[in-house]
Scaffold this active site. Sequence first.
Site, PDB file in Angstrom:
ATOM      1  N   ASP A 121     -16.921  -8.066  12.048  1.00 29.60           N
ATOM      2  CA  ASP A 121     -16.319  -7.133  11.087  1.00 29.60           C
ATOM      3  C   ASP A 121     -14.967  -7.696  10.656  1.00 29.60           C
ATOM      4  OD1 ASP A 121     -15.311  -5.015   9.629  1.00 29.60           O
ATOM      5  OD2 ASP A 121     -15.566  -3.523  11.205  1.00 29.60           O
TER       6      ASP A 121
ATOM      7  N   GLY B  38      -9.659 -16.474   4.665  1.00 31.18           N
ATOM      8  CA  GLY B  38     -10.783 -16.066   5.490  1.00 31.18           C
ATOM      9  C   GLY B  38     -11.140 -17.098   6.546  1.00 31.18           C
TER      10      GLY B  38
ATOM     11  N   GLY C  40      -6.654  -9.349   7.670  1.00 28.78           N
ATOM     12  CA  GLY C  40      -5.408  -9.665   6.973  1.00 28.78           C
ATOM     13  C   GLY C  40      -4.222  -8.934   7.573  1.00 28.78           C
ATOM     14  N   ASP C  41      -4.428  -7.689   7.953  1.00 28.41           N
ATOM     15  CA  ASP C  41      -3.352  -6.922   8.587  1.00 28.41           C
ATOM     16  C   ASP C  41      -2.967  -7.540   9.922  1.00 28.41           C
ATOM     17  OD1 ASP C  41      -3.267  -5.036   6.500  1.00 28.41           O
ATOM     18  OD2 ASP C  41      -4.894  -3.894   7.401  1.00 28.41           O
TER      19      ASP C  41
ATOM     20  N   ASN D 152      -4.055 -13.342  -0.348  1.00 27.16           N
ATOM     21  CA  ASN D 152      -5.313 -14.069  -0.170  1.00 27.16           C
ATOM     22  C   ASN D 152      -5.594 -14.792  -1.489  1.00 27.16           C
ATOM     23  OD1 ASN D 152      -6.587 -12.228  -1.943  1.00 27.16           O
ATOM     24  ND2 ASN D 152      -7.336 -10.956  -0.264  1.00 27.16           N
TER      25      ASN D 152
ATOM     26  N   GLU E 215       0.828  -1.213   0.000  1.00 26.04           N
ATOM     27  CA  GLU E 215       0.000   0.000   0.000  1.00 26.04           C
ATOM     28  C   GLU E 215       0.856   1.255   0.000  1.00 26.04           C
ATOM     29  OE1 GLU E 215      -2.627  -0.665   3.316  1.00 26.04           O
ATOM     30  OE2 GLU E 215      -4.106  -1.637   2.032  1.00 26.04           O
TER      31      GLU E 215
ATOM     32  N   ASP F  87     -11.766 -20.049   6.296  1.00 23.21           N
ATOM     33  CA  ASP F  87     -11.186 -21.376   6.066  1.00 23.21           C
ATOM     34  C   ASP F  87      -9.750 -21.474   6.580  1.00 23.21           C
ATOM     35  OD1 ASP F  87     -13.487 -22.395   4.866  1.00 23.21           O
ATOM     36  OD2 ASP F  87     -12.879 -21.688   2.880  1.00 23.21           O
TER      37      ASP F  87
ATOM     38  N   SER G  80      -9.724 -11.038  15.792  1.00 23.86           N
ATOM     39  CA  SER G  80      -9.893  -9.641  15.348  1.00 23.86           C
ATOM     40  C   SER G  80     -11.239  -9.397  14.681  1.00 23.86           C
ATOM     41  CB  SER G  80      -8.758  -9.233  14.405  1.00 23.86           C
ATOM     42  OG  SER G  80      -8.949  -9.742  13.091  1.00 23.86           O
TER      43      SER G  80
ATOM     44  N   THR H 117     -12.818  -6.234   8.669  1.00 22.17           N
ATOM     45  CA  THR H 117     -11.847  -5.193   8.351  1.00 22.17           C
ATOM     46  C   THR H 117     -10.584  -5.370   9.198  1.00 22.17           C
ATOM     47  OG1 THR H 117     -13.673  -3.668   7.933  1.00 22.17           O
ATOM     48  CG2 THR H 117     -11.485  -2.703   8.164  1.00 22.17           C
TER      49      THR H 117
END
Length: 200
Positions: A143, A118, A148-149, A79, A35, A120, A179, A145
């Site tokens: 949520d 996700g 992944g971070d 992902n 990013e 899985d 999370s 959001t």
Amino acid sequence: IAVGAGANAAVSADHVRRCLRAALATAGCVLVSTEIPAAAVAAAVEEAAGAGVLCVLNPAPVLPVVTELLRLGPIVTPNDSELRDLVALLGEGGGASAADDASMIVARSHRPVVVTQGGDGVLVVAGDLAARRVPAPPVDVRDTTGAGDTFNGVLAARLAAGDELAVAVPVAVVAASLSVTRVGARGGMPTAAAIAAAMS
């Protein structure tokens, strides 16, 4: 999710090199997100490789520079959709499975690829070893959001602390799972105690 690059867009390769050179002597792992501008991503991976420090590269989003950096041996953590995009950028036909696609990346990086999937869990593909699935514990999702971070941050932290990948990945999976039980990317980061309790 809408992205406003803000300060991320201002990160330069020179800034990354200066900061990393000061830190690499004591670093156990360098975590790189895409990013930031491609030149800054490249600088981070190159500096880590040059210092012999383990690098985790999260290709979210997939940038063309990632394919060039595979030769430096980062652990890549896409992902499922990022994995397909990365294989397409390599000019490879997609494999029959995520494991096949990840194997194409491993063939270039000679490092494990950890595919986040996700609910899985994750798929770990490493060289000639059989692909290994690490399931995610069932949770009440509120949520997603920042999941992944969270995964990447905890993975890199555990690797930096000296854990082997086989130990670090399950801890990161549990952290990411915890999370998503809270709303918001910042409010959902689990504590080390919560992670340990969930793993026991």
